[in-house]
Design an enzyme around this catalytic site. Structure first.
Site, PDB file in Angstrom:
ATOM      1  N   MET A  47       0.841  -1.183   0.000  1.00  0.00           N
ATOM      2  CA  MET A  47       0.000   0.000   0.000  1.00  0.00           C
ATOM      3  C   MET A  47       0.877   1.234   0.000  1.00  0.00           C
ATOM      4  O   MET A  47       2.068   1.169   0.180  1.00  0.00           O
ATOM      5  CB  MET A  47      -0.899  -0.028   1.231  1.00  0.00           C
ATOM      6  CG  MET A  47      -1.952   1.043   1.259  1.00  0.00           C
ATOM      7  SD  MET A  47      -2.723   1.299  -0.310  1.00  0.00           S
ATOM      8  CE  MET A  47      -3.173  -0.338  -0.779  1.00  0.00           C
ATOM      9  N   CYS A  48       0.257   2.365  -0.234  1.00  0.00           N
ATOM     10  CA  CYS A  48       1.003   3.624  -0.297  1.00  0.00           C
ATOM     11  C   CYS A  48       1.817   3.840   0.981  1.00  0.00           C
ATOM     12  O   CYS A  48       1.350   3.544   2.080  1.00  0.00           O
ATOM     13  CB  CYS A  48       0.039   4.788  -0.481  1.00  0.00           C
ATOM     14  SG  CYS A  48      -1.003   4.657  -1.949  1.00  0.00           S
TER      15      CYS A  48
END
Length: 720
Positions: free
Chosen positions: A1-2
């Site tokens: 994920m970011c």
């Protein structure tokens, strides 16, 4: 994920090359979260100018792009603000234009990095386009950057502070997020905010800080008031929260990190999604809570709240500077080729850490301090409801039977997302247990808040101290598995398994009739680390198996029964997400995970409950279908033998996971031998060969084990 990383320095001269190295290293420490592009935004040569460097692919490619750029890397900044980001595509494909940081306009009045989803981004985009704003990317984040500029430009006669501006923007947003804002209108300032996505701030100074906390400022509060008082802790209910010191101090002093002589001092701030990105710089960190807004400027850190309480009256609180317990060596690969391999081999130590100080092997006594005050309430509960996702869900399935046996309380295990979709009835005398490695899993947090609203006792089982679940539950257990540096959470599964088992053991201590059973299990726990080492010693044979019979397979069935059903689910999940082996959905019983109500047809392989073999899965069996069946000795051994006979009658050639010395298995059958232990612990040993097998299958196929495709981090899976 970011992954988010920000670096702010005040009175601390840094050249541009050093700033870029710090940013890239911070992103590299968060690579395990999974991403498809990376970028940074740093101060340019002219006032208000921003240099962007973006690259599709890995951080290593970003480093090369920076090195090839024709910029003055020797320029020194006395104070500066820089932000960086690794993106996992949600709105728009991986591309340079969609890569963060994203700007509000061609002159970069405002730039933003973001982790999360803005669910009303489409509506915001339409409104802003109607007002003449042009969009460069497909992302939801760009709408936030442009909205910030719109709000700023709409008040030319009233120059609001950076914090007030961000507050006005956040009030228009829906969804979950962690943001970092930078602007040429507010040089050397940065504002961060979180709602639903983790964010923490590290602080580094040359001298000792005068205070070790920051008090929270609320709307309408005079930020310059000087009140001497004992500051209240940031949380009152979460027993998993870090200990907090409450000194008497002038409130204004808690916002400026001054030295002992009362003068401003050189200081560095590090903003990140994960502590792993900060630990190489400092161990002093501050965890932001949902709806916190942090403003960093001129060496000072202010924390504001986006919302007031429902009654409009907020009690002033603090955010304490905590000391990270992890070491830099723990987040490095060391002698191992991949982080996943490192985590697998660390399990003998991680299970010991989970038990350390909690299991007295001399007196056969379990002590879980986080539960002590709540044990009578839990024992009186009318049912226990587990809620989790993914690997954590499997650890709940694995220990459900022993909970029911030792506590004699009905137990249900729920996927957090489905639990919420069904709006499951929860009552005040229910005990709800929420299991999450990160403590930030979105659906699990929402399920927890759903249960809190209905008055149930909520118990957290997490690895991350200071996480949302640890703070908001009434009580809980920290699994002490160490930092998560690989995507597969292999040691998180075994540590969660043991932590939950210890909870069941402690709950049964008031039952004399279970004394022998408890003593048997505790003796098994004592022998477990050595037995895990024994299983790991067989890694070479598993490497050969992955290179041989399974090398060209595109599908694989795993079969087990009783305690070993969860083993099959977890093993199947690991092979799915790491080696990408194909599967087909199969309608099994309601107790079978993933193939009726919870279909995951696009991922890996089948984990089959052996008792459901005749209800569909048997049709898949032939001489071309590879099968792994778990046949370790327990009370269900004869029934699994029956399933084994059924599949061999259909010309299958299964690989059998069985106990050492089991003479009931024909010598013609390919076996994986593991030590024998107590039935409720056997799954801990059986899952390790499957972890190793998934690792070797992926390596042999040339896949990047530490960065599987299309893979969001565990803390964010349910959001994307």
């Amino acid at each position: 994920m970011c992954g988010i990383f920000g670096y702010c320095s005040f009175l601390k001269p840094k050249d541009r090359k050093e700033v870029c190295d710090i940013l890239c290293n911070g992103l590299a420490r968060q690579e395990y979260r999974g991403y498809d592009s990376a970028g940074i935004g740093i101060d340019g040569d002219a006032p208000g100018e921003v240099f962007f460097f973006k690259e599709v692919g890995k951080v290593a490619g970003l480093r090369q792009r920076i090195a090839a750029a024709k910029v003055d890397t020797s320029r020194v900044f006395n104070s500066q603000v820089s932000i960086a980001h690794t993106r996992w595509a949600t709105h728009g494909p991986p591309s340079v234009v969609n890569c963060h940081p994203l700007r509000s306009d061609p002159t970069s009045d405002f730039i933003v990095v973001h982790n999360g989803i803005v669910t009303n981004a489409a509506a915001l985009r339409l409104v802003l386009q109607n007002r003449g704003f042009k969009f460069e990317s497909d992302t939801d984040t760009e709408a936030v950057a442009i909205l910030t500029k719109y709000v700023y430009d709409s008040q030319p006669d009233k120059r609001i502070t950076f914090t007030e501006l961000v507050k006005a923007v956040l009030k228009e947003l829906e969804g979950s997020f962690a943001f970092v804002f930078k602007s040429k209108h507010y040089p050397d300032e940065v504002v961060t905010a979180r709602r639903g996505s983790p964010l923490l701030i590290g602080v580094k100074t040359d001298k000792k800080l005068k205070v070790d906390f920051v008090d929270v400022e609320f709307a309408g509060q005079d930020s310059d008031q000087k009140i001497v008082e004992t500051l209240s802790p940031a949380t009152s209910g979460g027993l998993l929260a870090p200990p907090i010191v409450n000194p008497k101090i002038m409130r204004t002093q808690s916002r400026a990190f001054m030295s002992e002589d009362g003068l401003p001092q050189p200081i560095e701030f590090f903003v990140a999604s994960d502590a792993a990105a900060i630990v190489e710089h400092t161990k002093r960190v501050l965890y932001l809570e949902d709806d916190d807004i942090a403003h960093i400027a001129e060496g000072q850190l202010h924390i504001h709240r986006l919302r007031r309480g429902e009654d409009g009256q907020q009690t002033p609180s603090t955010r304490s500077l905590e000391t990270l317990e992890i070491e830099i060596a723990e987040i490095m690969k060391g002698k191992f080729d991949h982080f996943m391999q490192k985590e697998i081999y660390e399990q003998p130590e991680s299970v010991v850490n989970t038990m350390r100080g909690r299991v007295n092997f001399d007196t056969n006594k379990i002590t879980l301090g986080g539960l002590r005050a709540y044990l009578p309430i839990i024992r009186r509960g009318r049912r226990i409801v587990f809620s989790a996702c993914g690997t954590s869900y499997h650890s709940c399935i694995a220990t459900r039977a022993i909970f029911e046996e030792l506590t004699e309380i009905p137990v249900s295990v729920e996927l957090a997302s489905d639990f919420l979709d069904r709006k499951t009835p929860i009552f005040r005398d229910d005990v709800c247990v929420f299991v999450s490695q990160s403590g930030e899993t979105a659906d699990t947090i929402l399920a927890m808040r759903y249960c809190l609203e209905r008055g149930a006792l909520c118990v957290g089982v997490v690895n991350t101290v200071g996480s949302t679940i640890s703070r908001e539950t009434h009580c809980g257990v920290h699994i002490n598995a160490g930092p998560e540096v690989g995507v597969a959470s292999t040691k998180a599964y075994t540590s969660q398994y043991i932590a939950l088992l210890m909870v069941a053991l402690q709950l049964s201590e008031d039952r004399i009739s279970f004394t022998d059973r408890r003593n048997q299990i505790i003796a098994g726990l004592h022998a477990l680390p050595g037995q895990i080492r024994s299983v790991l010693a067989g890694d070479k044979a598993l490497t050969e198996m992955a290179e041989g019979v399974l090398a060209k397979s595109t599908s694989l069935l795993l079969m087990g029964r009783g305690y070993q059903y969860a083993t099959c689910l977890e093993g199947a999940l690991k092979i799915k997400e790491i080696s990408y082996m194909h599967s087909e959905g199969s309608s099994l019983s309601n107790t079978s995970f993933g193939f009726r109500d919870y279909s995951r047809e696009v991922f890996g392989l089948l984990g089959i409950l052996a008792g459901e073999l005749k209800h569909g899965p048997l049709a898949l069996i032939d001489e071309n279908m590879p099968v792994i069946i778990v046949m370790t000795r327990d009370s269900l051994y004869p029934k699994v033998q029956s399933a084994f006979s059924q599949i061999t009658a259909r010309k299958a050639q299964p690989i059998v996971i069985c106990n050492e010395g089991d003479e009931g298995i024909s010598k013609d059958v390919q076996t994986i031998r593991v030590p024998q232990t107590v039935d409720c612990l056997q799954g801990l040993l059986n899952v390790i060969p499957l972890q190793l097998l998934s690792y070797h299958l992926a390596v042999n196929k040339g896949f990047d084990v530490d960065f599987p495709r299309n893979w969001p981090s565990r803390s964010q899976q349910s959001k994307y």
